[in-house]
Design a protein around this motif. Structure first.
Motif, PDB file in Angstrom:
ATOM      1  N   PHE A   5       0.838  -1.200   0.000  1.00 46.91           N
ATOM      2  CA  PHE A   5       0.000   0.000   0.000  1.00 46.91           C
ATOM      3  C   PHE A   5       0.878   1.257   0.000  1.00 46.91           C
ATOM      4  CE2 PHE A   5      -2.723  -3.286   1.792  1.00 46.91           C
ATOM      5  CZ  PHE A   5      -3.901  -3.090   1.099  1.00 46.91           C
ATOM      6  N   GLU A   6       1.915   1.225   0.832  1.00 45.50           N
ATOM      7  CA  GLU A   6       2.824   2.366   0.903  1.00 45.50           C
ATOM      8  C   GLU A   6       3.556   2.577  -0.417  1.00 45.50           C
ATOM      9  OE1 GLU A   6       5.143   1.007   4.189  1.00 45.50           O
ATOM     10  OE2 GLU A   6       3.780   1.868   5.678  1.00 45.50           O
ATOM     11  N   LEU A   7       3.937   1.492  -1.066  1.00 54.88           N
ATOM     12  CA  LEU A   7       4.637   1.581  -2.351  1.00 54.88           C
ATOM     13  C   LEU A   7       3.835   2.411  -3.349  1.00 54.88           C
ATOM     14  CD1 LEU A   7       6.944   0.700  -4.276  1.00 54.88           C
ATOM     15  CD2 LEU A   7       5.568  -1.335  -4.787  1.00 54.88           C
ATOM     16  N   PHE A   8       2.511   2.230  -3.330  1.00 54.19           N
ATOM     17  CA  PHE A   8       1.640   2.931  -4.278  1.00 54.19           C
ATOM     18  C   PHE A   8       0.924   4.136  -3.662  1.00 54.19           C
ATOM     19  CE2 PHE A   8       1.577  -1.489  -6.123  1.00 54.19           C
ATOM     20  CZ  PHE A   8       2.413  -1.183  -7.184  1.00 54.19           C
ATOM     21  N   HIS A   9       1.305   4.510  -2.428  1.00 55.78           N
ATOM     22  CA  HIS A   9       0.715   5.658  -1.740  1.00 55.78           C
ATOM     23  C   HIS A   9      -0.803   5.525  -1.637  1.00 55.78           C
ATOM     24  CE1 HIS A   9       4.638   7.505  -1.952  1.00 55.78           C
ATOM     25  NE2 HIS A   9       4.655   7.270  -3.265  1.00 55.78           N
ATOM     26  N   LEU A  10      -1.249   4.345  -1.221  1.00 52.21           N
ATOM     27  CA  LEU A  10      -2.676   4.073  -1.051  1.00 52.21           C
ATOM     28  C   LEU A  10      -2.961   3.790   0.416  1.00 52.21           C
ATOM     29  CD1 LEU A  10      -3.212   1.657  -4.078  1.00 52.21           C
ATOM     30  CD2 LEU A  10      -3.974   4.028  -3.904  1.00 52.21           C
ATOM     31  N   PRO A  11      -4.176   4.104   0.875  1.00 52.01           N
ATOM     32  CA  PRO A  11      -4.514   3.768   2.265  1.00 52.01           C
ATOM     33  C   PRO A  11      -4.531   2.249   2.461  1.00 52.01           C
ATOM     34  CG  PRO A  11      -6.429   4.679   1.105  1.00 52.01           C
ATOM     35  CD  PRO A  11      -5.265   4.760   0.164  1.00 52.01           C
ATOM     36  N   GLN A  12      -4.078   1.827   3.624  1.00 52.86           N
ATOM     37  CA  GLN A  12      -4.018   0.403   3.935  1.00 52.86           C
ATOM     38  C   GLN A  12      -5.395  -0.061   4.383  1.00 52.86           C
ATOM     39  OE1 GLN A  12      -0.481  -0.987   6.005  1.00 52.86           O
ATOM     40  NE2 GLN A  12      -1.764  -2.303   7.267  1.00 52.86           N
ATOM     41  N   GLN A  13      -6.224  -0.429   3.389  1.00 58.98           N
ATOM     42  CA  GLN A  13      -7.586  -0.867   3.650  1.00 58.98           C
ATOM     43  C   GLN A  13      -8.016  -1.804   2.538  1.00 58.98           C
ATOM     44  OE1 GLN A  13      -9.329   3.021   3.602  1.00 58.98           O
ATOM     45  NE2 GLN A  13      -9.929   2.871   1.453  1.00 58.98           N
ATOM     46  N   TYR A  14      -9.095  -2.534   2.791  1.00 59.43           N
ATOM     47  CA  TYR A  14      -9.564  -3.515   1.810  1.00 59.43           C
ATOM     48  C   TYR A  14     -10.063  -2.850   0.528  1.00 59.43           C
ATOM     49  CZ  TYR A  14     -12.068  -7.275  -0.418  1.00 59.43           C
ATOM     50  OH  TYR A  14     -12.514  -8.175  -1.342  1.00 59.43           O
ATOM     51  N   ALA A 139     -13.546  -3.669   9.944  1.00 61.48           N
ATOM     52  CA  ALA A 139     -13.789  -3.677  11.393  1.00 61.48           C
ATOM     53  C   ALA A 139     -12.577  -4.203  12.170  1.00 61.48           C
ATOM     54  CB  ALA A 139     -15.015  -4.528  11.705  1.00 61.48           C
ATOM     55  N   GLN A 140     -11.480  -4.461  11.441  1.00 60.73           N
ATOM     56  CA  GLN A 140     -10.238  -4.981  12.026  1.00 60.73           C
ATOM     57  C   GLN A 140     -10.456  -6.319  12.722  1.00 60.73           C
ATOM     58  OE1 GLN A 140      -8.518  -1.769  14.309  1.00 60.73           O
ATOM     59  NE2 GLN A 140      -8.014  -0.625  12.467  1.00 60.73           N
ATOM     60  N   GLN A 141     -11.365  -7.135  12.174  1.00 57.41           N
ATOM     61  CA  GLN A 141     -11.614  -8.491  12.667  1.00 57.41           C
ATOM     62  C   GLN A 141     -10.849  -9.459  11.757  1.00 57.41           C
ATOM     63  OE1 GLN A 141     -15.883  -8.456  12.337  1.00 57.41           O
ATOM     64  NE2 GLN A 141     -16.153  -7.769  14.448  1.00 57.41           N
ATOM     65  N   TYR A 142      -9.538  -9.509  11.953  1.00 56.77           N
ATOM     66  CA  TYR A 142      -8.667 -10.219  11.014  1.00 56.77           C
ATOM     67  C   TYR A 142      -8.828 -11.733  11.070  1.00 56.77           C
ATOM     68  CZ  TYR A 142      -6.881  -5.542  10.646  1.00 56.77           C
ATOM     69  OH  TYR A 142      -6.807  -4.186  10.456  1.00 56.77           O
ATOM     70  N   ASP A 143      -9.130 -12.275  12.242  1.00 58.53           N
ATOM     71  CA  ASP A 143      -9.368 -13.729  12.327  1.00 58.53           C
ATOM     72  C   ASP A 143     -10.628 -14.106  11.543  1.00 58.53           C
ATOM     73  OD1 ASP A 143      -7.121 -14.396  13.867  1.00 58.53           O
ATOM     74  OD2 ASP A 143      -8.157 -13.862  15.730  1.00 58.53           O
ATOM     75  N   LYS A 144     -11.665 -13.288  11.660  1.00 59.38           N
ATOM     76  CA  LYS A 144     -12.899 -13.535  10.908  1.00 59.38           C
ATOM     77  C   LYS A 144     -12.633 -13.404   9.410  1.00 59.38           C
ATOM     78  CE  LYS A 144     -17.647 -11.925  10.337  1.00 59.38           C
ATOM     79  NZ  LYS A 144     -18.641 -10.922  10.691  1.00 59.38           N
ATOM     80  N   ALA A 145     -11.855 -12.388   9.031  1.00 59.20           N
ATOM     81  CA  ALA A 145     -11.514 -12.202   7.618  1.00 59.20           C
ATOM     82  C   ALA A 145     -10.716 -13.400   7.109  1.00 59.20           C
ATOM     83  CB  ALA A 145     -10.722 -10.914   7.429  1.00 59.20           C
ATOM     84  N   ALA A 146      -9.802 -13.918   7.929  1.00 59.29           N
ATOM     85  CA  ALA A 146      -8.992 -15.068   7.522  1.00 59.29           C
ATOM     86  C   ALA A 146      -9.877 -16.290   7.267  1.00 59.29           C
ATOM     87  CB  ALA A 146      -7.945 -15.381   8.595  1.00 59.29           C
ATOM     88  N   LEU A 147     -10.855 -16.521   8.122  1.00 51.71           N
ATOM     89  CA  LEU A 147     -11.798 -17.624   7.895  1.00 51.71           C
ATOM     90  C   LEU A 147     -12.545 -17.398   6.584  1.00 51.71           C
ATOM     91  CD1 LEU A 147     -13.401 -20.155   8.694  1.00 51.71           C
ATOM     92  CD2 LEU A 147     -14.925 -18.656  10.016  1.00 51.71           C
ATOM     93  N   GLY A 148     -12.966 -16.168   6.348  1.00 60.95           N
ATOM     94  CA  GLY A 148     -13.652 -15.836   5.106  1.00 60.95           C
ATOM     95  C   GLY A 148     -12.786 -16.081   3.884  1.00 60.95           C
ATOM     96  N   VAL A 149     -11.506 -15.759   3.983  1.00 61.42           N
ATOM     97  CA  VAL A 149     -10.593 -15.991   2.855  1.00 61.42           C
ATOM     98  C   VAL A 149     -10.427 -17.481   2.606  1.00 61.42           C
ATOM     99  CG1 VAL A 149      -8.213 -15.738   2.039  1.00 61.42           C
ATOM    100  CG2 VAL A 149      -9.373 -13.786   3.081  1.00 61.42           C
ATOM    101  N   ARG A 150     -10.304 -18.273   3.674  1.00 64.50           N
ATOM    102  CA  ARG A 150     -10.185 -19.737   3.494  1.00 64.50           C
ATOM    103  C   ARG A 150     -11.444 -20.294   2.814  1.00 64.50           C
ATOM    104  NH1 ARG A 150      -7.821 -19.290   8.612  1.00 64.50           N
ATOM    105  NH2 ARG A 150      -9.688 -20.064   9.629  1.00 64.50           N
TER     106      ARG A 150
END
Length: 171
Positions: A5-14, A139-150
């Motif tokens: 995100f920093e490389l392209f000067h973009l906000p770190q968000q989905y 919502a910064q629920q990264y464990d939930k997001a990880a389950l969703g990605v799987r």
């Protein structure tokens, strides 16, 4: 070392502005493209090639919703454990079984319409899954997001199976 995100000067968000990503990628590539370093010393050529490769990888990661979600989870300390963690919600497991049966039935009957319906259902489910993942990441629920990605990984793989069955039937 800066993240993608920093490389392209973009906000770190989905949610990523794809036009801004494309423009930032072109700007970075313009600065580090190996052709610009054709007459440079070997060390400079190597560095330019490394930056161009890194920019390509970062771009491909941020361009893909699934890869972007995976990357955001990893940036926030959550390893998806795709090889070892196959835990899924019981409802999702039941849905998988139903889809597999529908695919088997459609193959056996050589029913292109049933395959098309299954493919459309999977596409809708993938879109909803991406929305859920985006919401969890916001919502910064990264464990939930990880389950969703799987789960999304299963959907993508199963979607490939449906497409292959479709191709075999329409050849």
């Amino acid at each position: 070392m800066q993240n993608h995100f920093e490389l392209f000067h973009l906000p770190q968000q989905y949610a990523v502005d794809l036009k801004a990503l494309d423009q930032a990628y072109r700007e970075v590539q313009n600065q580090v493209h190996p052709d610009k370093f054709a007459r440079s010393p070997d060390a400079e050529k190597r560095v330019a090639m490394q930056w161009a490769t890194r920019a390509n990888e970062a771009y491909q990661t941020l361009r893909s919703p699934m890869r972007r979600a995976t990357y955001l989870c990893e940036l926030n300390g959550v390893d998806l454990e795709t090889e070892s963690n196959t835990a899924m919600a019981p409802a999702f497991l039941m849905q998988q079984m139903e889809w597999r049966e529908a695919l088997d039935d459609a193959r056996a009957a050589k029913d292109v319409n049933a395959l098309a319906a299954l493919d459309a259902e999977l596409a809708d489910t993938r879109r909803a899954q991406l929305d859920d993942i985006g919401g969890a990441l916001d919502a910064q629920q990264y464990d939930k997001a990880a389950l969703g990605v799987r789960q999304l990984m299963f959907l993508e793989k199963f979607g490939d199976e449906v497409a292959a069955a479709f191709d075999r039937m329409t050849d």
